[in-house]
Every structure is written in C-alpha cells, then in structure tokens.
Design an enzyme around this catalytic site. Structure first.
Site, mmCIF file in Angstrom:
data_model
loop_
_atom_site.group_PDB
_atom_site.id
_atom_site.type_symbol
_atom_site.label_atom_id
_atom_site.label_comp_id
_atom_site.label_asym_id
_atom_site.label_seq_id
_atom_site.Cartn_x
_atom_site.Cartn_y
_atom_site.Cartn_z
ATOM 1 N N ASP A 142 -6.661 -3.259 -7.349
ATOM 2 C CA ASP A 142 -7.138 -3.902 -6.123
ATOM 3 C C ASP A 142 -7.367 -5.378 -6.401
ATOM 4 O OD1 ASP A 142 -8.160 -2.947 -3.300
ATOM 5 O OD2 ASP A 142 -9.403 -4.626 -3.937
ATOM 6 N N TYR A 147 -14.021 -13.115 0.144
ATOM 7 C CA TYR A 147 -14.752 -11.866 -0.091
ATOM 8 C C TYR A 147 -16.028 -12.115 -0.895
ATOM 9 C CZ TYR A 147 -11.119 -8.845 1.802
ATOM 10 O OH TYR A 147 -10.260 -8.202 2.651
ATOM 11 N N ARG A 183 -3.789 6.507 0.976
ATOM 12 C CA ARG A 183 -4.295 7.710 1.638
ATOM 13 C C ARG A 183 -3.313 8.446 2.537
ATOM 14 N NH1 ARG A 183 -9.535 4.505 3.409
ATOM 15 N NH2 ARG A 183 -7.792 3.076 3.595
ATOM 16 N N ARG A 243 -7.594 11.036 -5.569
ATOM 17 C CA ARG A 243 -8.727 10.240 -5.082
ATOM 18 C C ARG A 243 -9.983 11.087 -4.913
ATOM 19 N NH1 ARG A 243 -12.374 7.643 -4.220
ATOM 20 N NH2 ARG A 243 -12.784 6.004 -2.700
ATOM 21 N N ARG A 273 0.823 -1.228 0.000
ATOM 22 C CA ARG A 273 0.000 0.000 0.000
ATOM 23 C C ARG A 273 0.849 1.267 0.000
ATOM 24 N NH1 ARG A 273 -5.484 -0.522 1.954
ATOM 25 N NH2 ARG A 273 -6.233 -2.326 0.839
HETATM 26 O O1 CP3 Z 1 0.036 -1.654 -2.527
HETATM 27 C C1 CP3 Z 1 -0.270 -0.768 -3.357
HETATM 28 O O2 CP3 Z 1 0.100 0.421 -3.263
HETATM 29 C C2 CP3 Z 1 -1.038 -1.200 -4.595
HETATM 30 C C3 CP3 Z 1 -2.449 -1.113 -4.556
HETATM 31 C C4 CP3 Z 1 -3.283 -2.074 -3.720
HETATM 32 C C5 CP3 Z 1 -4.526 -1.689 -3.174
HETATM 33 N N1 CP3 Z 1 -5.117 -2.772 -2.629
HETATM 34 C C6 CP3 Z 1 -5.090 -0.320 -3.238
HETATM 35 C C7 CP3 Z 1 -6.184 0.053 -2.336
HETATM 36 C C8 CP3 Z 1 -3.109 -3.430 -3.431
HETATM 37 C C9 CP3 Z 1 -1.929 -4.338 -3.750
HETATM 38 C C10 CP3 Z 1 -4.290 -3.871 -2.747
HETATM 39 C C11 CP3 Z 1 -4.510 -5.258 -2.318
HETATM 40 C C12 CP3 Z 1 -5.696 -5.589 -1.526
HETATM 41 N N2 CP3 Z 1 -6.963 -5.068 -1.608
HETATM 42 C C13 CP3 Z 1 -5.725 -6.615 -0.548
HETATM 43 C C14 CP3 Z 1 -4.551 -7.519 -0.204
HETATM 44 C C15 CP3 Z 1 -3.634 -6.895 0.769
HETATM 45 C C16 CP3 Z 1 -4.257 -6.682 2.140
HETATM 46 O O3 CP3 Z 1 -4.494 -5.513 2.486
HETATM 47 O O4 CP3 Z 1 -4.502 -7.687 2.826
HETATM 48 C C17 CP3 Z 1 -7.023 -6.658 -0.009
HETATM 49 C C18 CP3 Z 1 -7.527 -7.603 1.065
HETATM 50 C C19 CP3 Z 1 -7.805 -5.673 -0.697
HETATM 51 C C20 CP3 Z 1 -9.253 -5.407 -0.511
HETATM 52 C C21 CP3 Z 1 -9.489 -4.022 -0.078
HETATM 53 N N3 CP3 Z 1 -9.254 -2.903 -0.850
HETATM 54 C C22 CP3 Z 1 -10.032 -3.571 1.158
HETATM 55 C C23 CP3 Z 1 -10.448 -4.475 2.306
HETATM 56 C C24 CP3 Z 1 -10.095 -2.182 1.097
HETATM 57 C C25 CP3 Z 1 -10.704 -1.255 2.127
HETATM 58 C C26 CP3 Z 1 -9.793 -0.956 3.230
HETATM 59 C C27 CP3 Z 1 -9.123 0.382 3.013
HETATM 60 O O5 CP3 Z 1 -7.917 0.481 3.283
HETATM 61 O O6 CP3 Z 1 -9.827 1.320 2.612
HETATM 62 C C28 CP3 Z 1 -9.564 -1.781 -0.155
HETATM 63 C C29 CP3 Z 1 -9.451 -0.390 -0.673
HETATM 64 C C30 CP3 Z 1 -8.118 0.054 -1.197
HETATM 65 N N4 CP3 Z 1 -7.294 -0.676 -1.998
HETATM 66 C C31 CP3 Z 1 -7.538 1.337 -1.007
HETATM 67 C C32 CP3 Z 1 -6.332 1.353 -1.708
HETATM 68 C C33 CP3 Z 1 -5.356 2.486 -1.855
HETATM 69 C C34 CP3 Z 1 -8.169 2.490 -0.236
HETATM 70 C C35 CP3 Z 1 -9.338 2.993 -1.003
HETATM 71 C C36 CP3 Z 1 -9.426 4.488 -1.092
HETATM 72 O O7 CP3 Z 1 -8.481 5.178 -1.501
HETATM 73 O O8 CP3 Z 1 -10.514 5.002 -0.789
#
Ligand code: CP3
Length: 341
Positions: free
Chosen positions: A73, A148, A27, A36, A23
């Site tokens: 994602d 999921y 944010r 965003r 990540r």
């Molecule tokens: O790592 C990076 O910079 C690359 C981008 C990336 C995102 N998600 C962007 C994201 C990667 C590799 C992921 C993987 C991901 N997504 C996983 C596996 C890793 C982990 O965290 O266990 C999972 C389970 C998800 C599913 C997911 N996506 C959830 C549960 C959420 C909500 C939680 C949150 O942090 O908001 C997301 C949203 C998400 N994916 C965001 C980002 C930057 C935040 C969304 C936003 O900007 O509003």
C-alpha cells in the site's frame, strides 16, 4: 524475452495491447478475501512476504495479465516514518498524530529496515514470475502521501492538508523533501530487488492549485525520476497524476516519466496528441463493474482510438470490490484476440 508490457513502454511493436488493472489483487477476488479474512490488520498482509506474494499472483493465475503489481500500500511510507497507519473495515486508513520533528529525525536505516518485508516480497516475486510477465513496484508520490499524513484519514478534498501547505509552507516543504528522499530510496531498493517498472501514484494530484501542482507534484516527481534513473537507468517509470486535467501535459513533458497513467475523465485521444509518451489506463472502474455490453463498447472505442500509439490497457482508478470476476476475464480474453482479428 521482456514481454509486451516492457515492449510497449519501449515503443516497440506488440502482439496484443498489454494490460493490467489497478487493484487487480483485492476484495473482488474470493481467493483474496479468503487470505484477508485470516489477517486482522491489513498492513500485516503487506508486511508478510509469503502472503503478499500469494495475493500478488492470484490475479495473474486467473486472468494472465501482462504485469503483476507488488501487493502493498502507498501508506507503508508514513508507517515507516513513524506515523502509525491502521485500516478499519469500511472506513479506510487512519493515521496517528503527525509529529514532524520525529519524522524528520527518522534515519534512512530505520525507514528501510521497516520496509524490508516489502523488498523480500519483490525479490520472491521476481524469482517466481516468468520472463514475459513484468513486475511493477510502486510508491505513493510525496504530495499524495503528505495529504494523508496531514489529514490523517481519507477525505473528499483534503482541505486541511491543502491549507496547511499554504499556512505552514516551510514545514510542508520539509515534509515534502523528506518524503522525496524516502520515496527515491524506496523505489531504488525495489528495482535492486527485481522490480522492472515503477508506478508513482499521485492520487490527489487533481485537488491542487496550479502553483501547488508545479511545486509539489511536478518538481518532486522530476527529482525522484532523476535520482532513480541515475542509480537504475534500466527502470521504467509510470506517473499517475490522477485528475490532473490539462496539467497532464506539463507533467508528461516535464517530469521525465516514461509513461503516464490516465484517469477516466481525461480524453485519451486529446492527451495522445499533446504528449509523446506511452499512455495507460482510462476505463471507468464502474464500466468494468457494470455490463459486458458497456465494457465491449468502451474497449473497442479505446483500442480503435489508440491504434498505432503505444497504449497499455488499464482502468482510470482501482477495481471496485463489487466487480464481477467474469468481467475481468472478458477484458483479458478480448484484449488477447483483438489485434489478431
Ligand atoms: O493494485 C494492486 O493490486 C496492488 C496493491 C495496492 C493497494 N493499494 C492494496 C490495497 C496498491 C497499488 C494500492 C495503492 C493505494 N493505496 C493508493 C493509490 C491508488 C488509489 O487508489 O488512488 C491509495 C490512495 C491507497 C490508500 C488506501 N489503501 C486506501 C484509501 C484504502 C482504503 C480503501 C479501500 O479500498 O479499502 C486502502 C486499502 C487497500 N489497499 C486495500 C487493498 C487491496 C483494501 C484493504 C482490504 O483488503 O481490507
């Protein structure tokens, strides 16, 4: 020149411990929040190549990591299979009803036409990154994606998904097989468009029974690795079976992955004695968000412990939004000067 990240995966000597952060785009970065704020639905950001390229590169410009990870994602796969995914502010993902017959009937063409913007993002990134920076593609692994898809939202223990795997075993097996195929092709297409390393996120590997771990984490991962490597022998694959505990050992020894990413409660030194592949990760994201003093102590400890063994610095899970940007800059500077000292 492939750069230190690939060299480390290939077990060659490196000038500094290569690093990136799960990540790393997100944010905690003001420039990410800026992009965003202009987009309503988060997935739109993942499906708009110009924006996805921009946010992928933002952390590299600021902190000069050794690798850029595709901005997308893991939930684009259920979305491409026809189970619509939405992200609501502060609540995480919410998925539409799971209609298994519809999912099983979705053609390869439909799935990968839906994912085309992701492939375009990768291709543009691979053209704009310098040779010594590695481009990482990724996918969710079948077990985590199935969790999921059945639960339809995030959960502490995914009890509904886990019990569904037991009470509807045949259906669950069909879902896993479909995901396995979609993920394999997805990863192959990522490599064909320029991804050099692939990470398989199995974020919920830690909630399985031992039998489920073998059947739904190890076995599908092994088949995906075989399929991808058959088509793309040059691809390196990092597996992340988060919270797998002692089962990290079987995962590392049996799946054929080139490296494993380690969560933050598995001791690196213990694991490095059990397996013979490069390790990545392990810093608690809350330490990174905490204080420079803690970060320095923790970094020093990991670097000393892993001296002489191939190790990629990363967190044990994603950066949390309240992480100060100066802390990330501190780690970057520290790692670059460490080996020279
Ligand atoms: O790592 C990076 O910079 C690359 C981008 C990336 C995102 N998600 C962007 C994201 C990667 C590799 C992921 C993987 C991901 N997504 C996983 C596996 C890793 C982990 O965290 O266990 C999972 C389970 C998800 C599913 C997911 N996506 C959830 C549960 C959420 C909500 C939680 C949150 O942090 O908001 C997301 C949203 C998400 N994916 C965001 C980002 C930057 C935040 C969304 C936003 O900007 O509003």
């Amino acid at each position: 020149m492939p750069g230190p990240f690939i060299d480390c995966l290939d077990r060659k000597p490196v000038s500094h411990t290569p690093f990136w952060f799960m990540r790393q785009a997100g944010r905690y970065l003001p420039e990410y929040r800026e992009v965003r704020s202009k987009i309503k639905n988060f997935l739109e950001l993942c499906y708009t190549p110009e924006l996805a390229v921009e946010v992928t590169l933002q952390p590299i410009r600021r902190f000069d990591m050794d690798a850029a990870i595709l901005f997308s994602d893991i939930l684009v796969i259920p979305d491409a299979l026809g189970q619509q995914v939405r992200f609501t502010e502060g609540q995480g993902p919410s998925l539409g009803e799971l209609k298994l017959p519809k999912i099983l009937a979705t053609s390869e063409e439909e799935i990968h036409a839906h994912l085309k913007p992701v492939y375009q993002t990768i291709s543009q990134l691979s053209q704009s990154l310098p040779d010594n920076k590695t481009l990482i593609g990724f996918s969710g692994a079948p077990w985590t994606l199935a969790c999921y898809m059945i639960e339809r939202k995030t959960s502490r223990d995914f009890a509904k998904a886990r019990s569904h795997a037991i009470t509807h075993e045949q259906e669950f097996d069909q879902l896993i097989a479909t995901l396995e195929k979609a993920v394999s092709t997805y990863l192959i297409k990522q490599v064909q468009n320029g991804a050099e390393v692939l990470q398989l996120f199995d974020s919920w590997a830690g909630i399985t029974s031992v039998a489920q771990f073998r059947k739904y984490v190890i076995a599908p991962t092994k088949r995906i690795v075989e399929t991808v490597k058959k088509q793309c022998p040059q691809a390196r694959i990092i597996g992340f079976p988060k919270d797998a505990g002692v089962l990290y050992v079987d995962y590392a020894n049996q799946t054929g992955v080139d490296a494993v990413s380690v969560d933050f409660h598995t001791p690196l030194t213990w694991l490095s004695k059990q397996v013979d592949i490069p390790l990545q990760g392990n810093m608690d994201p809350l330490v990174l968000a905490g204080s420079l003093d803690h970060i320095k102590r923790d970094l020093e400890h990991k670097l000393e412990a892993m001296k002489g063994t191939p190790y990629i610095f990363n967190l044990g899970h994603g950066i949390v939004p309240h992480t100060p940007v100066e802390h990330v800059a501190f780690v970057s500077d520290y790692l670059k000067q460490w080996q020279a000292a």
